[in-house]
Design an enzyme around this catalytic site. Structure first.
Site, mmCIF file in Angstrom:
data_model
loop_
_atom_site.group_PDB
_atom_site.id
_atom_site.type_symbol
_atom_site.label_atom_id
_atom_site.label_comp_id
_atom_site.label_asym_id
_atom_site.label_seq_id
_atom_site.Cartn_x
_atom_site.Cartn_y
_atom_site.Cartn_z
ATOM 1 N N GLU A 127 0.829 -1.216 0.000
ATOM 2 C CA GLU A 127 0.000 0.000 0.000
ATOM 3 C C GLU A 127 0.861 1.263 0.000
ATOM 4 O O GLU A 127 0.517 2.257 -0.652
ATOM 5 C CB GLU A 127 -0.953 0.003 1.200
ATOM 6 C CG GLU A 127 -1.922 -1.176 1.269
ATOM 7 C CD GLU A 127 -2.797 -1.342 0.040
ATOM 8 O OE1 GLU A 127 -2.941 -0.389 -0.745
ATOM 9 O OE2 GLU A 127 -3.334 -2.451 -0.150
ATOM 10 N N HIS A 130 -0.169 -1.608 -9.672
ATOM 11 C CA HIS A 130 -0.064 -3.060 -9.579
ATOM 12 C C HIS A 130 0.828 -3.572 -10.698
ATOM 13 O O HIS A 130 0.851 -3.008 -11.792
ATOM 14 C CB HIS A 130 -1.454 -3.704 -9.675
ATOM 15 C CG HIS A 130 -2.266 -3.512 -8.439
ATOM 16 N ND1 HIS A 130 -3.591 -3.153 -8.467
ATOM 17 C CD2 HIS A 130 -1.927 -3.624 -7.128
ATOM 18 C CE1 HIS A 130 -4.040 -3.057 -7.222
ATOM 19 N NE2 HIS A 130 -3.051 -3.329 -6.392
ATOM 20 N N THR A 136 9.514 -4.709 -15.163
ATOM 21 C CA THR A 136 8.603 -5.725 -14.623
ATOM 22 C C THR A 136 7.933 -6.399 -15.810
ATOM 23 O O THR A 136 7.464 -5.716 -16.718
ATOM 24 C CB THR A 136 7.532 -5.100 -13.710
ATOM 25 O OG1 THR A 136 6.793 -4.123 -14.445
ATOM 26 C CG2 THR A 136 8.172 -4.445 -12.495
HETATM 27 ZN ZN LIG Z 1 -2.890 -2.707 -4.517
#
Ligand SMILES: [Zn+2]
Length: 406
Positions: A199, A208, A224
């Site tokens: 968070e 995300h 990523t």
């Molecule tokens: Zn999240």
């Protein structure tokens, strides 16, 4: 992202602020990432809001969470050695630390933990936990503190966060009391403090890892791998979008004992938010952990407001800073690359030659005696009035002049 969508609905300027922050982030990554950095320490307050004794978590549980954050954001976590070999090369020490506040917003000593008994048996993403008047606890000034609320979130929700660019009153992170820290009420498989790591990643502008969409939707981090959705549990061999997923990333949905990595590009995004001009830059001059930086510093001007907005100009205002000799100001249309710049010894300046019905952002930097500067403030946003012809050249001029007689 559910909360992000709600903010967009409720706050008409939020989307423009997010766009400005993303543009700033991309510019920072293109021009400044990789430069010399110092470790940033973020003063943090934990608001424990409880209805039952078990929800009134111990100081030890709070401290364990701070410890986890300090390990994960410095890559000092013991399980860093478990990162898959193919991802070790992009693993990052994010050079961000967290301290429990020792000075409260009124300048009084504090443990950095507030405790509030509530009649509410559980909270949700409606932000009531962030308001004393609604059974929670008001936020401390987000320009000086990271606010972490801990409560019973109910319905299996582990936590949620507000991205940079949202309202001050609701800025921070909320965690369920059973998904906070690594001792006391913390419950497996979310008992290693990684909910708050995830968070706080959002709070520092991380998305995300799957980009909240299919293979073509990115998290704005090239290092990523693409992924088509969240992973749960801990399947290290998961393949999606033709490549192995980084299920160990803190920004996935895997179990706490699976997560162990932020990447270099994620680090750059977070560092951008904390850089001069970034949305959370003011935290660097917070006295929340006894920084005691009064007197010798050249502070960023507060009290920034935009007034007199017409279709073609606006007046930019800020509060005087002790020790300031002048102020540098820069402005631009949101989403464009080039700043118009100006300078003044006054505490306001006219921004002229603007286009009607268009989003603009501006920042101010304090110049102090001896030539030291504060770095630019976070962006202030405004939208010019509709109608009328817009100018083609923009100019930042003295407040008693305009483009006609400057
Ligand atoms: Zn999240």
């Amino acid at each position: 992202m559910e909360v992000d969508a709600r903010l967009r609905l409720e706050d008409p300027n939020y989307a423009a602020r997010m766009e400005a922050i993303e543009a700033f982030t991309q510019e920072y990554i293109a021009n400044e990432a990789g430069g010399t950095r110092t470790v940033v320490t973020i003063p943090t307050v934990v608001h424990v809001v409880y209805n039952t004794a078990s929800e009134n978590i111990s100081d030890a549980q709070v401290l364990s969470q701070l410890e986890v954050l300090n390990e994960d954001f410095r890559r000092l976590n013991a399980d860093a050695s478990s990162t898959l070999a193919e991802f070790v090369g992009v693993a990052a020490d994010c050079e961000i630390e967290f301290c429990l506040a020792t000075t409260d917003p009124n300048g009084n000593p504090t443990t950095g933990i507030t405790r509030t008994s509530t009649t509410k048996t559980s909270f949700t993403t409606d932000d009531k936990v962030k308001y004393t008047s609604q059974g929670g606890h008001d936020a401390w000034d987000r320009n000086s503190y990271l606010n972490l609320w801990v409560c019973d979130l109910g319905s299996g929700l582990l936590g949620y966060a507000q991205f940079p660019g949202g309202a001050a009153a609701t800025d921070g992170v909320v965690c369920d009391y059973q998904a906070f820290g690594n001792t006391g009420a913390a419950a497996a498989p979310f008992n290693l403090g990684r909910t708050a790591t995830h968070e706080v990643g959002h709070w520092l502008n991380l998305r995300h890892i799957w980009g909240d969409g299919g293979c073509g939707v990115d998290d704005f981090c090239a290092d990523t791998p693409s992924s088509d959705g969240p992973n749960y549990g801990c399947n290290l061999g998961t393949i999606s979008c033709g490549t192995k997923d980084m299920v160990q990333n803190y920004m996935d949905y895997t179990d706490d004992d699976c997560m162990n990595i932020f990447t270099q590009d994620q680090k750059s995004r977070m560092q951008a938010v904390l850089a001069p001009g970034g949305a959370r830059y003011s935290l660097l001059s917070s006295d929340g952990c006894g920084g005691g930086g009064g007197g010798g510093t050249c502070d960023v001007a507060g009290g920034r407001t935009t007034t007199g907005i017409t279709s073609s100009q606006a007046t930019l205002n800020w509060s005087a800073v002790p020790g300031a000799t002048s102020y540098n100001v820069r402005g631009r249309q949101v989403g464009t690359a080039t700043w118009a710049t100006g300078s003044t010894a006054s505490t306001s300046i006219n921004y002229t030659g603007l286009t009607a019905d268009t989003d603009y952002e501006w920042q101010v930097e304090t110049v102090c005696s001896g030539g030291t500067t504060s770095g630019y403030s976070a962006s202030e946003l405004f939208t010019t009035a509709g109608g009328g012809g817009g100018g083609t050249c923009t100019d930042l001029g003295e407040p008693n002049h305009n483009k006609g007689n400057a």
